[in-house]
Design a protein around this motif. Structure first.
Motif, PDB file in Angstrom:
ATOM      1  N   ILE A  62       2.460   1.778  -3.574  1.00 20.26           N
ATOM      2  CA  ILE A  62       1.523   2.138  -4.622  1.00 20.26           C
ATOM      3  C   ILE A  62       0.990   3.661  -4.275  1.00 20.26           C
ATOM      4  CG2 ILE A  62      -0.700   1.714  -5.750  1.00 20.26           C
ATOM      5  CD1 ILE A  62       1.641  -0.350  -5.927  1.00 20.26           C
ATOM      6  N   VAL A  63       0.604   4.001  -2.995  1.00 20.25           N
ATOM      7  CA  VAL A  63       0.323   5.429  -2.732  1.00 20.25           C
ATOM      8  C   VAL A  63       1.507   6.319  -3.226  1.00 20.25           C
ATOM      9  CG1 VAL A  63       0.129   7.041  -1.151  1.00 20.25           C
ATOM     10  CG2 VAL A  63      -0.922   5.035  -1.012  1.00 20.25           C
ATOM     11  N   GLN A  64       2.599   5.981  -3.251  1.00 18.78           N
ATOM     12  CA  GLN A  64       3.768   6.943  -3.493  1.00 18.78           C
ATOM     13  C   GLN A  64       4.004   6.766  -5.198  1.00 18.78           C
ATOM     14  OE1 GLN A  64       7.453   6.976  -0.771  1.00 18.78           O
ATOM     15  NE2 GLN A  64       6.198   5.057  -0.044  1.00 18.78           N
ATOM     16  N   THR A  65       3.242   6.049  -6.009  1.00 21.42           N
ATOM     17  CA  THR A  65       3.495   6.013  -7.188  1.00 21.42           C
ATOM     18  C   THR A  65       2.182   6.561  -7.832  1.00 21.42           C
ATOM     19  OG1 THR A  65       2.530   3.686  -7.568  1.00 21.42           O
ATOM     20  CG2 THR A  65       5.179   3.857  -7.401  1.00 21.42           C
ATOM     21  N   GLU A  73      -7.237  -3.723  15.050  1.00 22.52           N
ATOM     22  CA  GLU A  73      -7.023  -4.845  14.313  1.00 22.52           C
ATOM     23  C   GLU A  73      -5.645  -5.063  13.752  1.00 22.52           C
ATOM     24  OE1 GLU A  73      -9.632  -4.160  10.582  1.00 22.52           O
ATOM     25  OE2 GLU A  73     -10.947  -2.942  11.794  1.00 22.52           O
ATOM     26  N   GLY A  74      -4.791  -4.061  14.012  1.00 19.96           N
ATOM     27  CA  GLY A  74      -3.360  -4.322  13.722  1.00 19.96           C
ATOM     28  C   GLY A  74      -2.844  -3.912  12.558  1.00 19.96           C
ATOM     29  N   GLY A  75      -3.718  -3.575  11.370  1.00 20.39           N
ATOM     30  CA  GLY A  75      -3.193  -3.380   9.945  1.00 20.39           C
ATOM     31  C   GLY A  75      -3.214  -1.784   9.955  1.00 20.39           C
ATOM     32  N   VAL A  76      -3.041  -1.454   8.562  1.00 18.39           N
ATOM     33  CA  VAL A  76      -3.030  -0.023   8.321  1.00 18.39           C
ATOM     34  C   VAL A  76      -4.165   0.299   7.216  1.00 18.39           C
ATOM     35  CG1 VAL A  76      -0.535  -0.092   8.746  1.00 18.39           C
ATOM     36  CG2 VAL A  76      -1.154  -0.494   6.552  1.00 18.39           C
ATOM     37  N   ILE A  77      -4.198   1.609   7.118  1.00 20.99           N
ATOM     38  CA  ILE A  77      -4.980   2.070   6.299  1.00 20.99           C
ATOM     39  C   ILE A  77      -4.442   3.281   5.601  1.00 20.99           C
ATOM     40  CG2 ILE A  77      -7.326   1.392   7.116  1.00 20.99           C
ATOM     41  CD1 ILE A  77      -7.853   4.073   8.198  1.00 20.99           C
ATOM     42  N   LEU A  78      -4.781   3.868   4.357  1.00 21.04           N
ATOM     43  CA  LEU A  78      -4.395   5.139   3.968  1.00 21.04           C
ATOM     44  C   LEU A  78      -5.006   6.407   4.804  1.00 21.04           C
ATOM     45  CD1 LEU A  78      -2.977   6.650   1.718  1.00 21.04           C
ATOM     46  CD2 LEU A  78      -4.960   6.218   0.213  1.00 21.04           C
ATOM     47  N   ARG A  79      -4.156   7.234   5.205  1.00 24.21           N
ATOM     48  CA  ARG A  79      -4.858   8.328   5.861  1.00 24.21           C
ATOM     49  C   ARG A  79      -6.116   8.988   4.973  1.00 24.21           C
ATOM     50  NH1 ARG A  79       0.434  11.531   6.597  1.00 24.21           N
ATOM     51  NH2 ARG A  79      -1.050  13.245   6.573  1.00 24.21           N
ATOM     52  N   PRO A  80      -6.834   9.319   5.842  1.00 20.66           N
ATOM     53  CA  PRO A  80      -8.194   9.624   4.859  1.00 20.66           C
ATOM     54  C   PRO A  80      -7.782  11.099   4.298  1.00 20.66           C
ATOM     55  CG  PRO A  80      -8.841   9.087   7.263  1.00 20.66           C
ATOM     56  CD  PRO A  80      -7.385   9.031   7.206  1.00 20.66           C
ATOM     57  N   GLU A  81      -7.123  11.822   4.885  1.00 20.36           N
ATOM     58  CA  GLU A  81      -6.762  13.210   3.967  1.00 20.36           C
ATOM     59  C   GLU A  81      -5.805  12.956   2.699  1.00 20.36           C
ATOM     60  OE1 GLU A  81      -4.010  13.078   7.559  1.00 20.36           O
ATOM     61  OE2 GLU A  81      -5.861  12.373   7.081  1.00 20.36           O
ATOM     62  N   LEU A 128       0.847  -1.202  -0.104  1.00 20.80           N
ATOM     63  CA  LEU A 128      -0.069   0.057   0.176  1.00 20.80           C
ATOM     64  C   LEU A 128       0.852   1.359   0.101  1.00 20.80           C
ATOM     65  CD1 LEU A 128      -2.860   1.271   0.099  1.00 20.80           C
ATOM     66  CD2 LEU A 128      -2.647   1.110   2.530  1.00 20.80           C
ATOM     67  N   SER A 129       2.004   1.379   0.778  1.00 13.74           N
ATOM     68  CA  SER A 129       2.835   2.312   0.976  1.00 13.74           C
ATOM     69  C   SER A 129       3.525   2.615  -0.567  1.00 13.74           C
ATOM     70  CB  SER A 129       3.947   2.185   1.955  1.00 13.74           C
ATOM     71  OG  SER A 129       5.055   3.067   2.022  1.00 13.74           O
ATOM     72  N   ASP A 155       8.357  13.020   7.529  1.00 13.43           N
ATOM     73  CA  ASP A 155       7.853  13.367   8.878  1.00 13.43           C
ATOM     74  C   ASP A 155       6.632  12.512   9.155  1.00 13.43           C
ATOM     75  OD1 ASP A 155      10.058  14.952   9.119  1.00 13.43           O
ATOM     76  OD2 ASP A 155       8.907  16.557   8.176  1.00 13.43           O
ATOM     77  N   ARG A 156       5.842  12.300   8.332  1.00 13.63           N
ATOM     78  CA  ARG A 156       4.673  11.553   8.717  1.00 13.63           C
ATOM     79  C   ARG A 156       4.066  10.480   7.743  1.00 13.63           C
ATOM     80  NH1 ARG A 156      -1.239  14.095   9.941  1.00 13.63           N
ATOM     81  NH2 ARG A 156      -2.182  11.996  10.962  1.00 13.63           N
ATOM     82  N   SER A 157       3.854   9.457   7.728  1.00 11.38           N
ATOM     83  CA  SER A 157       3.531   8.321   6.820  1.00 11.38           C
ATOM     84  C   SER A 157       2.209   8.738   6.136  1.00 11.38           C
ATOM     85  CB  SER A 157       3.502   7.049   7.547  1.00 11.38           C
ATOM     86  OG  SER A 157       3.076   5.904   6.462  1.00 11.38           O
TER      87      SER A 157
END
Length: 212
Positions: free
Chosen positions: A147-150, A171-179, A144-145, A161-163
């Motif tokens: 693909i977001v950067q591409t 849940e222990g997973g990650v999501i894309l920050r809403p903003e 996810l990280s 400074d901030r992912s």
């Protein structure tokens, strides 16, 4: 969590270390190909690509008429493996010197973008050296990280400074920050340009985010 960003915050995400503003999005359907992973990881990566492309309101395709595939992701253990990839030196000019610089810097990732005549993204090459640090990152988070950067041409200082991702505490997973998700959607709005060097674009992006 807030889904808004100020124009200044948006501008900073596309303001490069030389203080120039540069925004670009994909101008053609994305055709991915992934090298160096097993079938399970391949499924995770392709799922992440499909999710982020759908979020952007962009498109995928089975082939690119010019390159065959235009989003190429390489997973490997040592930078010296890259010059051994057949034909890669034709896609990445000065591959040898680049590998030497990355090896000397002990880098574990690098992205190269190519652009069309209008300045929109036409191809991206993602190189990930799976050292101890990257190897410890869950496949879903890493995919996810990356693909977001591409999906957009972010500043080389963006997300230092901030992912772009946020943890799901329960849940222990990650999501894309809403903003960031909202900014990606705004960046692909059809009334906005595929490329811009004008910092005032941050105002237009903020306005689009506000009406989503």
């Amino acid at each position: 969590m807030s889904v808004t960003l100020t124009p200044a915050e948006i501008e900073a995400l596309f303001l490069r270390s030389d203080e120039t503003f540069l925004f670009a999005r994909w101008g053609r359907p994305i055709v991915p190909v992934v090298f160096g992973v097993d079938d399970r990881t391949l499924g995770v990566i392709k799922g992440a690509i499909e999710a982020v492309v759908a979020l952007a309101g962009h498109r995928m395709a089975g082939t690119d008429p010019e390159l065959g595939a235009n989003l190429m992701m390489f997973f490997f253990r040592d930078w010296q493996e890259l010059p051994e990839v057949p034909g890669l030196d034709r896609l990445v000019p000065d591959l040898g010197p680049l590998v030497a610089r990355l090896q000397e810097a002990e880098a574990n990732q690098y992205r190269i973008f190519r652009f069309d005549e209008a300045g929109a993204i036409r191809a991206c090459f993602v190189f990930l050296r799976m050292d101890e640090a990257l190897g410890a990152v869950p496949a879903e988070t890493l995919a996810l990280s990356q693909i977001v950067q591409t999906i957009l041409l972010w500043s080389d200082r963006a997300f230092m400074d901030r992912s772009a991702l946020a943890e799901l505490p329960d849940e222990g997973g990650v999501i894309l920050r809403p903003e960031i998700a909202a900014l990606i959607r705004a960046g692909y709005h059809p009334v906005l340009p595929g490329m811009s060097r004008d910092p005032s674009l941050a105002l237009r992006l903020a306005a689009r985010m506000a009406v989503q």
